[in-house]
Design an enzyme around this catalytic site. Structure first.
Site, PDB file in Angstrom:
ATOM      1  N   HIS A  25       0.899  -1.121  -0.097  1.00  0.00           N
ATOM      2  CA  HIS A  25       0.093  -0.020  -0.153  1.00  0.00           C
ATOM      3  C   HIS A  25       0.791   1.234   0.090  1.00  0.00           C
ATOM      4  CE1 HIS A  25       0.510   1.523   4.069  1.00  0.00           C
ATOM      5  NE2 HIS A  25       0.715   0.617   4.474  1.00  0.00           N
ATOM      6  N   CYS A  26       0.064   2.432  -0.612  1.00  0.00           N
ATOM      7  CA  CYS A  26       0.962   3.723  -0.674  1.00  0.00           C
ATOM      8  C   CYS A  26      -0.008   4.327   0.489  1.00  0.00           C
ATOM      9  CB  CYS A  26       1.249   4.200  -1.881  1.00  0.00           C
ATOM     10  SG  CYS A  26      -0.259   4.361  -2.855  1.00  0.00           S
ATOM     11  N   ALA A  27       0.169   5.858   0.125  1.00  0.00           N
ATOM     12  CA  ALA A  27      -0.694   6.845   0.922  1.00  0.00           C
ATOM     13  C   ALA A  27      -2.137   6.554   1.095  1.00  0.00           C
ATOM     14  CB  ALA A  27      -0.398   8.269   0.819  1.00  0.00           C
TER      15      ALA A  27
END
Length: 629
Positions: A25-27
């Site tokens: 996952h990213c932001a």
């Protein structure tokens, strides 16, 4: 919101955990790599409460959930085995090819580090400001302690990348960490700093500085993971747990120092030098291009190709002059969302645009882009223009980034360097990009969505009688099969929340007037219309479910708001087969939206019904006879 419930729903709708190759996952996004994307139900995912949108790009199936992504990611780990190390190697056997594979690898390696990078970057920027303003001196122990916290991530970056790369390629994390530690080992560092001639069994070794580097350890761990799999196949299970790590250390550390290290450093420096050269040739033009295109790169997921360059520049040179121009794109889309909030008359869109603007100011643009500007088209284009202007200003000002972090109000300190040079240009650039985009959005306008819950406007209400007469009939506007409203696969209709009525499964692609009356709403997407009879019955005909997403495709409207029509007049045509091909049901609700004004609404037709045959009978006591006698 129950994160575990949402996590279970996501896992189910991406095709189950057996369909998941990997997940990071990213932001704001869960980035899945799936064995078969056809098994994922994108439509249901997009309609799931808690999910903003779903994007497929760069070989990834991206589920955008916003700021709560860490909680949802952790919940997926609790409700499934997707995040466990067990069986991960087998899942990686199938993957993407070409550019998609490259983007997937880069995003998977760097995305888990973005949060701590942003935190470290902010702290580093604040310390730079405190030092420049004389609040703290670099020799003070307070400064040294805080700076260690801010800089340790970047100094030991190879160690962190060893972990994420080993996870991505199914390698032994602890062996990967040991190899990375070898690159930073004090005696190895001393060989470089003192310029000691170095060889390995007579083979010359070109010593490099590996603290804060990116590419060498990634190449080393990828190769290590491949070699590890080979060793595990060939070595007997009784000894492979210690023989395989032994072989990996003996081979990979020297190989990294002799090959991957120098190659990685030279390649990284070469790419960075090329981009720096572009900015040196024309910082105004290069900044404009990056400011205009950055959000487009993000949409397609290919921005990950530049992230290592930014990080490498900061790690090696202590600064990066490329990333600041990309920040203009972030604030430009924020301004465009703000412009939508100011202009729209749709209450739901106004609320969405307002919250998306606030979120985007802190660097999270997905709700603004995917929820507001991109669907409306012209605001997104306004954002691209604003980003180009702001990027040009920032590029010409020579602004530098001195730490990593997603551009936003909180991370502005990372662009403040010694003497503050270039920082005013940064402030001016993002301000201009915000204002230009907001103003352009307001001027250019957009197709303001009509709230489907409000099927009449004031002028229509004024033009129709206030009285409701008893025993009015509504004729069938469509030829087809009559079905109960509860069978419509949309809760808003099936629950009668929008009013009582009936549904028709069409056999022809025509909608005709169900009585003499006035068109009160002709939806711009052409998928629905509202008509009021001369006696006050208000009817909504909605062709299909979720067909608003077709944006008018496969529909032909023959009406406009305010038209006076006769029973049987052709109002709308639609291509049933094309709509079905696009994946949308054609079942059509016929709703009496002012149902509360009637004592009884009874279906007359059953089974097959033709156009203009009686469909519904409306019964009511006269509400207001004034002027109707």
């Amino acid at each position: 919101m129950s994160y575990e419930k949402l996590a279970k729903e996501i896992v189910h709708l991406v095709g189950g955990e057996n369909n998941v190759v990997s997940l990071v996952h990213c932001a704001t996004r869960l980035r899945f790599v799936l064995k078969d994307e056809a098994k994922a139900d994108k439509g249901k995912l997009e309609k799931t409460d808690g999910i903003i949108t779903v994007k497929q790009s760069g070989g990834q199936f991206q589920v955008v959930v916003g700021n709560k992504v860490p909680e949802v990611y952790n919940a997926i780990g609790k409700v499934s085995n997707i995040l466990s190390e067990t069986g991960h190697e087998d899942k990686l056997a199938k993957g993407n090819k070409g550019l998609g594979a490259v983007i997937d690898v880069i995003s998977s390696i760097f995305a888990p580090l973005l949060g701590v990078m942003a935190g470290s970057g902010i702290l580093k920027g604040l310390l730079l400001i405190a030092s420049n303003l004389g609040w703290l001196h670099p020799k003070e122990t307070t400064y040294m302690i805080l700076y260690a916290g801010a800089d340790s991530l970047f100094y030991f970056l190879p160690l962190l990348l060893a972990v994420t790369t080993a996870r991505k390629f199914g390698g032994n994390i602890f062996v990967a960490l040991t190899i990375a530690g070898g690159l930073l080992y004090p005696s190895i560092v001393t060989l470089k700093t003192e310029g000691t001639p170095t060889d390995f069994f007579g083979i010359p070794v070109v010593m490099m500085s590996y603290s804060s580097t990116v590419i060498p350890i990634i190449l080393a761990v990828i190769a290590m993971s491949k070699l590890e799999k080979l060793c595990n196949r060939l070595i007997h299970e009784s000894v492979k747990n210690f023989v395989t790590p032994l072989i990996l250390l003996v081979i990979m550390l020297p190989l990294t120092l002799m090959v991957f290290g120098p190659v990685g450093v030279y390649v990284g420096n070469g790419i960075a030098a090329g981009l720096v050269a572009a900015f040196s040739f024309s910082p105004l033009l290069a900044g404009a291009i990056l400011g205009a295109c950055w959000q487009l790169l993000v949409i397609f997921g290919v921005h990950w190709g530049l992230v290592p360059v930014f990080i490498n520049n900061i790690a090696v040179n202590g600064r990066d002059g490329i990333k600041p121009s990309a920040s203009a794109s972030i604030f430009a889309q924020t301004g465009a969302a703000f412009g939508v909030m100011l202009k729209t008359k749709n209450k739901k869109l106004k609320t969405l645009a307002g919250s998306a603007t606030l979120t985007a100011l802190f660097g999270i643009t997905e709700p603004a882009v995917y929820g507001v500007t991109l669907p409306l088209k012209r605001p997104f284009i306004a954002g691209v223009i604003g980003g180009a202007i702001g990027g040009a200003i920032i590029g010409q000002a020579g602004t530098q980034a001195f730490a990593s972090g997603a551009p936003g109000l909180l991370t502005l300190p990372i662009f403040y360097g010694p003497g503050g040079q270039g920082f005013p240009g940064m402030i001016l650039g993002i301000t201009v990009s915000f204002l230009v985009s907001a103003i352009l959005t307001y001027i250019l306008g957009f197709e303001d969505p009509v709230d489907e819950g409000d099927t009449t406007d004031n002028s229509a209400k004024e033009s129709t009688p206030a009285a409701v007469f008893s025993n009015e009939e509504v004729l069938s506007p469509i030829e087809g099969t009559v079905v109960a409203l509860s069978e419509v696969p949309d809760p808003a209709f099936a629950s009668e929340a929008m009013g009582k009525g009936i549904a028709i499964q069409p056999t022809t692609g025509r909608v005709v007037a169900p009585f003499d009356g006035t068109i009160t709403v002709a939806f711009k997407k052409k998928h629905a219309l509202a008509i009021v009879s001369h006696h006050g019955a208000e009817v909504l005909v909605h062709v299909g479910v979720d067909t608003v997403k077709l944006d008018g495709k496969h529909f032909t409207s023959h009406i406009k708001e305010g038209d006076q029509v006769k029973a049987g007049d052709l109002l709308l045509e639609f291509d049933m087969e094309q709509i079905k091909t696009e994946g949308y049901p054609t079942i059509t609700p016929v709703i009496i939206t002012n149902s509360s004004e009637y004592t009884d609404i009874v279906p007359i037709a059953h089974g097959q019904v033709k156009e203009q045959e009686p469909l519904l009978k409306l019964s009511a006591t006269t509400k207001d006879q004034e002027g109707t006698a």
